[in-house]
Design a protein around this motif. Structure first.
Motif, PDB file in Angstrom:
ATOM      1  N   LEU A   1       0.797  -1.291   0.124  1.00 38.69           N
ATOM      2  CA  LEU A   1      -0.266  -0.041   0.259  1.00 38.69           C
ATOM      3  C   LEU A   1       0.813   1.276   0.019  1.00 38.69           C
ATOM      4  O   LEU A   1       1.826   1.334   0.813  1.00 38.69           O
ATOM      5  CB  LEU A   1      -0.867  -0.107   1.119  1.00 38.69           C
ATOM      6  N   ALA A   2       0.694   2.278  -0.979  1.00 37.47           N
ATOM      7  CA  ALA A   2       1.443   3.549  -0.943  1.00 37.47           C
ATOM      8  C   ALA A   2       0.451   4.491  -0.906  1.00 37.47           C
ATOM      9  O   ALA A   2      -0.475   4.576  -1.658  1.00 37.47           O
ATOM     10  CB  ALA A   2       2.205   3.535  -2.359  1.00 37.47           C
ATOM     11  N   VAL A   3       0.618   5.378  -0.031  1.00 36.17           N
ATOM     12  CA  VAL A   3      -0.146   6.397   0.363  1.00 36.17           C
ATOM     13  C   VAL A   3       0.430   7.852   0.202  1.00 36.17           C
ATOM     14  O   VAL A   3       1.617   8.115   0.766  1.00 36.17           O
ATOM     15  CB  VAL A   3      -0.701   6.308   1.863  1.00 36.17           C
ATOM     16  N   HIS A   4      -0.277   8.636  -0.722  1.00 37.03           N
ATOM     17  CA  HIS A   4       0.115   9.869  -0.874  1.00 37.03           C
ATOM     18  C   HIS A   4      -0.894  10.779  -0.911  1.00 37.03           C
ATOM     19  O   HIS A   4      -2.146  10.372  -0.886  1.00 37.03           O
ATOM     20  CB  HIS A   4       0.670   9.969  -2.493  1.00 37.03           C
ATOM     21  N   GLU A   5      -0.762  11.950  -0.575  1.00 34.44           N
ATOM     22  CA  GLU A   5      -1.763  13.260  -0.406  1.00 34.44           C
ATOM     23  C   GLU A   5      -2.839  13.142  -1.633  1.00 34.44           C
ATOM     24  O   GLU A   5      -4.196  13.237  -1.557  1.00 34.44           O
ATOM     25  CB  GLU A   5      -1.167  14.612  -0.227  1.00 34.44           C
ATOM     26  N   SER A   6      -2.555  12.762  -2.903  1.00 33.94           N
ATOM     27  CA  SER A   6      -3.218  12.822  -4.022  1.00 33.94           C
ATOM     28  C   SER A   6      -3.828  11.395  -4.422  1.00 33.94           C
ATOM     29  O   SER A   6      -4.772  11.241  -5.341  1.00 33.94           O
ATOM     30  CB  SER A   6      -2.213  13.212  -5.316  1.00 33.94           C
ATOM     31  N   GLN A   7      -3.588  10.109  -3.778  1.00 33.47           N
ATOM     32  CA  GLN A   7      -3.987   8.859  -3.945  1.00 33.47           C
ATOM     33  C   GLN A   7      -3.577   7.760  -3.314  1.00 33.47           C
ATOM     34  O   GLN A   7      -2.578   8.071  -2.166  1.00 33.47           O
ATOM     35  CB  GLN A   7      -3.048   8.581  -5.377  1.00 33.47           C
ATOM     36  N   ILE A   8      -4.336   6.559  -3.311  1.00 33.61           N
ATOM     37  CA  ILE A   8      -4.035   5.456  -2.683  1.00 33.61           C
ATOM     38  C   ILE A   8      -3.516   4.435  -4.220  1.00 33.61           C
ATOM     39  O   ILE A   8      -4.303   4.330  -4.936  1.00 33.61           O
ATOM     40  CB  ILE A   8      -5.089   4.931  -1.930  1.00 33.61           C
ATOM     41  N   ALA A   9      -2.427   3.759  -3.978  1.00 32.62           N
ATOM     42  CA  ALA A   9      -2.149   2.700  -4.756  1.00 32.62           C
ATOM     43  C   ALA A   9      -1.666   1.432  -4.360  1.00 32.62           C
ATOM     44  O   ALA A   9      -1.009   1.431  -3.148  1.00 32.62           O
ATOM     45  CB  ALA A   9      -0.867   3.345  -5.669  1.00 32.62           C
ATOM     46  N   ILE A  10      -1.783   0.521  -4.983  1.00 32.49           N
ATOM     47  CA  ILE A  10      -1.502  -0.863  -4.474  1.00 32.49           C
ATOM     48  C   ILE A  10      -0.274  -1.241  -5.727  1.00 32.49           C
ATOM     49  O   ILE A  10      -0.561  -1.365  -6.781  1.00 32.49           O
ATOM     50  CB  ILE A  10      -2.572  -1.955  -4.533  1.00 32.49           C
ATOM     51  N   PHE A  11       0.746  -1.712  -5.226  1.00 35.26           N
ATOM     52  CA  PHE A  11       1.955  -2.262  -5.911  1.00 35.26           C
ATOM     53  C   PHE A  11       2.214  -3.897  -5.342  1.00 35.26           C
ATOM     54  O   PHE A  11       1.800  -4.048  -4.460  1.00 35.26           O
ATOM     55  CB  PHE A  11       2.978  -1.526  -5.880  1.00 35.26           C
ATOM     56  N   GLU A  12       2.824  -4.482  -6.359  1.00 39.94           N
ATOM     57  CA  GLU A  12       3.206  -5.737  -6.170  1.00 39.94           C
ATOM     58  C   GLU A  12       4.777  -5.661  -6.080  1.00 39.94           C
ATOM     59  O   GLU A  12       5.392  -5.457  -7.082  1.00 39.94           O
ATOM     60  CB  GLU A  12       2.848  -6.872  -7.227  1.00 39.94           C
ATOM     61  N   ALA A  13       5.314  -6.350  -4.858  1.00 43.66           N
ATOM     62  CA  ALA A  13       6.843  -6.122  -4.539  1.00 43.66           C
ATOM     63  C   ALA A  13       7.071  -7.608  -5.243  1.00 43.66           C
ATOM     64  O   ALA A  13       6.578  -8.825  -5.186  1.00 43.66           O
ATOM     65  CB  ALA A  13       6.948  -6.061  -3.175  1.00 43.66           C
TER      66      ALA A  13
END
Length: 1135
Positions: free
Chosen positions: A994-1006
């Motif tokens: 889970l990556a959290v930024h003021e503009s978005q929520i994003a899901i990445f696969e490591a």
């Protein structure tokens, strides 16, 4: 000294402590060398009693015993020397140098010269290495922390730092039992004996009275006044004579490692750490005797590896013993077990699940503890949600690829295609599960929630039946271990299916396996149908252990939840069953439990829970034992209908127990906490009136990170009071819940009409609690629940920490954080605050950060200045290090070694710091701006970092090289702040990020950082201030600058619930308040906490009647995941 004499010393130590003979206690500790009292040692060091410190140490070690001991004495004498110099007492300093420190010159002459040179300085702080030396008190504190690490790592102190767990006044109790026994031998026992001495055996004089009743029901000496501090002696059951200790000494079969999970002592420049000796951890023992199961089979040769000395050879004292002495406050003594009672056992039948065929194996999900995996006698595998009684996934046996089958398997299947499941088990994180079948094959499935079971691996593992399988992590690599009818144990890679190890040596079919680890040593126990038990290291060098289970029984083995105690349960060919605890230091039976039947049908199955209880299915009942009591504690027939030897399985917390039934079903038993857990699930319902007639639908739980919810099921259930609950459909027909099967509905239009975003706009629509606070209110910068869930820690912008603890009460029996009971703002009696060093910086401008140790004992924290290590109990500063610049901006403990810390810096670097040796191992450089997030994955062995540059980087934790990096894609039309924080957090599967930024929520696969989904909020909500996974990773809580909170379904990134600030904040138009940080409860997925700009902390939970935050939108109604990366103004996820 024999083990009996050793245990007698512990009993005397307990007695002396209770009687307040303080000096005598410590003198006996020193002279016996059996127990090193760290608390007493700490007091002497803190008070500078150097001669007494060395005298006490001399009972345990000498200067030249090993490098650890040398460093301990050196640190003590160096401190004494420096204090003399600080007082300008050069005469004393010279005396210490010549008398105490000169001995070290033989080992490090240069160091001795440098110490001698300090005499020539006006102030020894002119020496660069001593420039940071503070006052005497702080210097002693820093040294004491180092001494503790050295002592814990020193093998000479192994097993001497833990006082054995004893019941209060154990020596008095034994005397009571002896007197009862002596009284039973009296020719003319009096009903009211006059016992005035312990120096000679008791004997009643001649009397004309009638024979006294049995001591079991008649108190012996209740009228005798106390003598020598003894309380009145109560009644006891018959005394069993203690058998003499067997003279035969055993060679230890498993060297007992230190109980500390991470030895953190370093011998520094004066010594080297002792390497692990893998080959020595398992040694070949002799077969233990079976003629005396109550005897602790110990010998003098093994005293140095005894971990727990426990009473043996006699029954536990009866409950009406009139002894009321407070627990002995020895350091390291365990009190936690005493909080459990038989009422904590799950014995109430709350549900029955119909399987359709006989149950052979069960396992609860390790995270979603209401999910039960079941394997049956016809090869069926099912996943049940026990909260609703719904079977949410089902697989029947079939061969996935016939072309790879061996000829023996093809022949076997051609003759008879039917198979049975022998074992089902979840992987440690619940992302996989394995199935062992009665014919050759093991299936590994990946589970993604709902009915989404995906074939992962098909392994033809053995010739004939695969009798057992288990998951393990040798070399940090998830593997599956199997055993079978072909007498072999094999280890397989769960990614490729490659065979890694083969262990041969059993002369009969291998019945069960039990992988475990001590320190860094991984090993496997195996049991065979001929009663042989062996142990193996992952080195293909043959078995390290070869001995017999009691009466050559087919057995299964299991450790207690904390991994410190080993048990086995088995049944021999004559039907006699045995439940025993093993003495790991001896390879012998430590104790045998009474109460199992003598004519069992099949092999009795057992399980452990709470580090306290054992359970076994036997004689049509479930039987329970306290681990520390040989006798049966209690039993339950579970309302009847159980087979002779039912299959049983606890969930992780021990609140639920699954038991197989005689009519091909499973009964779910619960304690009070289990009932509450199930009711929470029951209450997750929608209005049944919205459902089309004859459609019974409920949203299946989502376990995997991105499972597709194709089956939707809605139930309306009342409070479960009866053993089997009922549901009512729209046509008002009552059905037994367990008989309701999921119905797949394809009416997408109906789903579109049913689903609606849940809006929480009023305080009456949720449960909230603002935590009481008497300290200065400053904005909350960081917030976290303790790992136990009983407290919340906040770090305010003024560098002060606040800790709230929930008290135990009738309304809160679990101590866990809740909105129903207000916590206490906790402070130690000293009144000190945990306040970070701020140097010359303005704390308002600093970037605060902290990290909590796994056992909640310490917090590492920084607010722009030095990093501080605080004791969470005393609030004392243990040490400080790394003064700025650069300043620390994020902290993270290594998941497998608490001595390694990743420290993100405001100069964009990441420092990998080793606390044990006080040095930076390496610096990682790859970001352009300060570090704002760090997350470890123990599955992938990587560290992911994020920065104010909106970049993510992946680093290998093996060599710390950079693997890949990627910048976040800022949505069109959105301008990110130049200092916007990017946070990262791993899903419970340790792969999705889970990556959290003021503009978005994003899901990445490591580790490749492939972006799977992106969610952009509507602009009206303002920037995202923070976000976090729920504890089960099924939801994401997101806080916004407008004060609102959103709840997303993690698998689809769909908004399921929106909480307005009016629901939890009082109206105040003049003050703009919003959450800066959000924290998720560690065990309740529906509870979260908010840290606010006004300094408040708010706990938020859904209503009990709702049980959760809304429901996931179905994909078919247009609210599902978007496959385009088009407009982002709506709250639609992007790929």
């Amino acid at each position: 000294m024999s083990s009996l004499s050793r245990e007698l010393v512990f009993l005397i130590l307990q007695f002396l402590e209770e009687e307040k003979f303080k000096n005598t206690v410590h003198k006996l500790e020193q002279e016996s060398g059996f127990f090193f009292n760290l608390r007493y040692f700490e007091e002497m060091v803190t008070n500078g009693e150097w001669d007494e410190v060395e005298k006490y140490l001399s009972g345990f070690t000498k200067v030249d015993d090993n490098r650890y001991s040398m460093k301990i004495f050196f640190e003590l004498r160096k401190q004494k020397y420096l204090e003399a110099l600080d007082k300008r007492d050069r005469t004393k300093a010279v005396e210490i140098l010549v008398k105490d420190l000169k001995v070290f010159s033989a080992f490090n002459e240069e160091l001795f010269k440098e110490i001698t040179h300090l005499l020539t300085l006006d102030n020894f702080r002119e020496n660069e290495q001593l420039s940071k030396y503070g006052d005497t008190k702080s210097a002693r504190g820093i040294m004491l922390a180092e001494l503790k690490k050295l002592i814990e790592a020193n093998p000479l102190f192994r097993d001497k730092l833990q006082f054995p767990t004893l019941k209060n006044s154990r020596l008095r109790t034994l005397i009571n039992q002896s007197l009862n026994w002596q009284h039973q031998l009296c020719k003319n026992p009096r009903s009211n004996p006059d016992i005035k001495t312990l120096f000679v055996d008791h004997s009643c004089g001649q009397t004309n009275d009638a024979r006294a009743p049995s001591p079991v029901t008649n108190p012996l000496m209740s009228t005798v006044p106390k003598a020598g501090g003894f309380p009145p002696l109560g009644a006891h059951g018959p005394f069993q004579h203690t058998p003499a200790a067997l003279p035969t000494s055993l060679v230890g079969w498993m060297a007992n490692p230190t109980p500390m999970p991470h030895p953190v002592g370093s011998a520094g420049p004066l010594g080297l750490a002792a390497p692990n000796n893998a080959a020595a951890i398992l040694k070949r023992p002799r077969t233990p005797p079976t003629n005396n199961p109550a005897l602790d089979y110990q010998s003098a040769d093994s005293e140095h590896v005894l971990k727990r000395s426990r009473p043996f050879g006699i029954p536990e004292e009866v409950n009406n013993l009139s002894v009321n002495i407070l627990p002995v406050p020895f350091a390291g003594q365990t009190h936690g077990q005493s909080s459990y009672t038989p009422d904590d056992l799950p014995k109430t039948v709350v549900m029955t699940l119909s399987q359709g065929s006989a149950v052979r194996s069960m396992d609860f999900h390790p995270v979603q503890q209401i999910l039960l995996l079941v394997g049956t006698s016809i090869g069926d595998v099912m996943v049940w949600e026990v909260g609703s009684g719904e079977r949410i996934a089902h697989k029947t046996f079939r061969v996935w690829d016939h072309s790879t089958c061996s000829m023996p398997l093809q022949t076997s299947l051609a003759n008879d295609y039917s198979v049975s499941v022998n074992r089902v088990v979840w992987s440690p994180n619940g992302a996989l599960f394995g199935v062992a079948y009665s014919k050759h094959i093991v299936h590994i499935y990946s589970y993604h929630g709902g009915d989404d079971l995906r074939n992962r691996l098909e392994i033809e593992a053995h010739v004939g039946s695969v009798n057992d399988l288990a998951f393990s992590y040798p070399n940090k690599q998830l593997c599956v271990i199997t055993c079978g009818e072909d007498r072999v144990i094999k280890v397989w890679d769960t990614v490729s299916g490659a065979k890694l190890h083969t262990f041969e040596g059993h002369e009969a079919p291998v019945y069960s396996i039990c992988p475990h680890h001590k320190e860094n040593i991984q090993f496997i126990f195996s049991t065979a149908t001929d009663g042989k038990i062996k142990a193996w290291l992952y080195d293909n060098m043959g078995s390290r252990v070869d001995y017999n289970a009691p009466s050559q029984s087919s057995s299964t083995m299991a450790y207690s939840a904390d991994g410190t105690r080993l048990f086995s349960c088995g049944t021999n060919k004559e039907g006699e069953s045995f439940l025993v605890e093993w003495n790991e230091s001896e390879g012998a039976v430590k104790r045998s439990y009474f109460g199992l039947g003598k004519r069992s049908v099949g092999v009795v199955q057992f399980d452990t829970t709470k580090n306290r209880f054992l359970a076994a299915g036997d004689e049509f009942t479930v039987k329970f034992w306290d681990m520390d009591n040989l006798n049966l504690l209690t039993s339950t027939p579970a309302d009847g209908g159980l087979p002779p030897s039912p299959c049983i399985r606890f969930n992780k917390e021990g609140t639920l127990l699954a038991v197989s039934t005689d009519d091909n079903g499973v009964k779910i038993l619960a304690n009070s906490d289990g009932v509450r857990l199930l009711r929470t699930v029951e209450n997750r319902s929608l209005d049944a009136s919205r459902v089309a007639p004859a459609a019974i639908v409920k949203q299946a739980p989502n376990i995997g990170p991105f499972g597709s919810n194709n089956t939707t099921i809605v139930t309306t259930m009342g409070d479960r009071a009866a053993p089997v609950a009922a549901i009512v459909g729209t046509n008002n027909d009552a059905r037994i819940l367990a008989d309701v099967k999921p119905r797949i509905t394809d009416e997408s239009v109906e789903k579109s009409r049913i689903w609606k975003l849940t809006e929480i706009n009023e305080p009456s629509q949720c449960r909230t609690l603002r935590l009481p606070d008497s300290l200065t209110a400053m904005r909350v910068s960081r917030l976290i629940y303790t790992n136990s869930g009983v407290a919340i820690l906040a770090l305010a912008s003024n560098a002060v920490h606040k800790l709230w603890k929930w008290p135990r009460s009738d309304r809160n029996s679990t101590w866990k954080a809740t909105t129903s009971v207000a916590p206490q703002l906790w402070q130690p009696s000293s009144g000190i605050l945990m306040t970070n060093d701020i140097c010359d910086t303005n704390p308002e401008d600093a970037v605060p950060c902290f990290a909590l140790s796994k056992n909640d004992s310490y917090v590492m924290s920084a607010s722009g200045g030095k990093i501080s290590l605080f004791n969470m109990m005393t609030f004392k500063t243990m040490t400080t290090f790394m003064p700025p610049p650069p300043a620390a901006t994020f902290l993270a403990f290594h998941p497998q070694d608490n001595n390694i810390i990743a420290i993100g810096m405001d100069d964009s670097s990441i420092q990998i710091y080793n606390v044990r040796v006080d040095e930076v191992k390496t610096k990682l450089k790859g970001h352009q701006k300060r570090i704002t997030g760090l997350a470890f994955s123990h599955t992938l062995n990587v560290l992911v970092s994020s920065g104010a540059d909106s970049q993510l980087c992946v680093w290998s934790t093996d060599g710390w090289e950079k693997q890949t990096s990627k910048f976040l894609q800022i949505p069109n039309g959105r301008a990110a702040s130049p200092h916007a924080e990017t946070r990262v957090q791993f899903h419970q599967d340790q792969i999705h990020l889970l990556a959290v930024h003021e503009s978005q929520i994003a899901i990445f696969e490591a580790p490749k950082l492939e972006c799977l989904k992106q969610w952009v909020p509507r602009e009206a909500s303002g920037p995202i201030t923070h976000a976090t996974y729920s504890c089960d990773s099924q939801m994401i809580y997101v806080s916004f600058e407008d004060g609102g909170v959103g709840v997303l379904t993690a698998s689809s990134l769909r908004l399921r619930c929106r909480i307005s600030p009016a629901a939890y904040l009082p109206p105040n138009p003049s003050l703009r308040v919003y959450p800066l940080v959000i924290a998720a409860h560690p065990s309740d997925p529906n509870q979260f906490a908010l840290g606010l700009t006004d300094g408040g902390v708010q706990i938020v939970e859904p209503l009990e009647s709702e049980g959760k935050w809304g429901t996931s939108p179905p994909a078919e109604n247009g609210a599902g995941p978007s496959t385009t990366s088009g407009a982002t103004g709506s709250e639609a996820p992007q790929r």
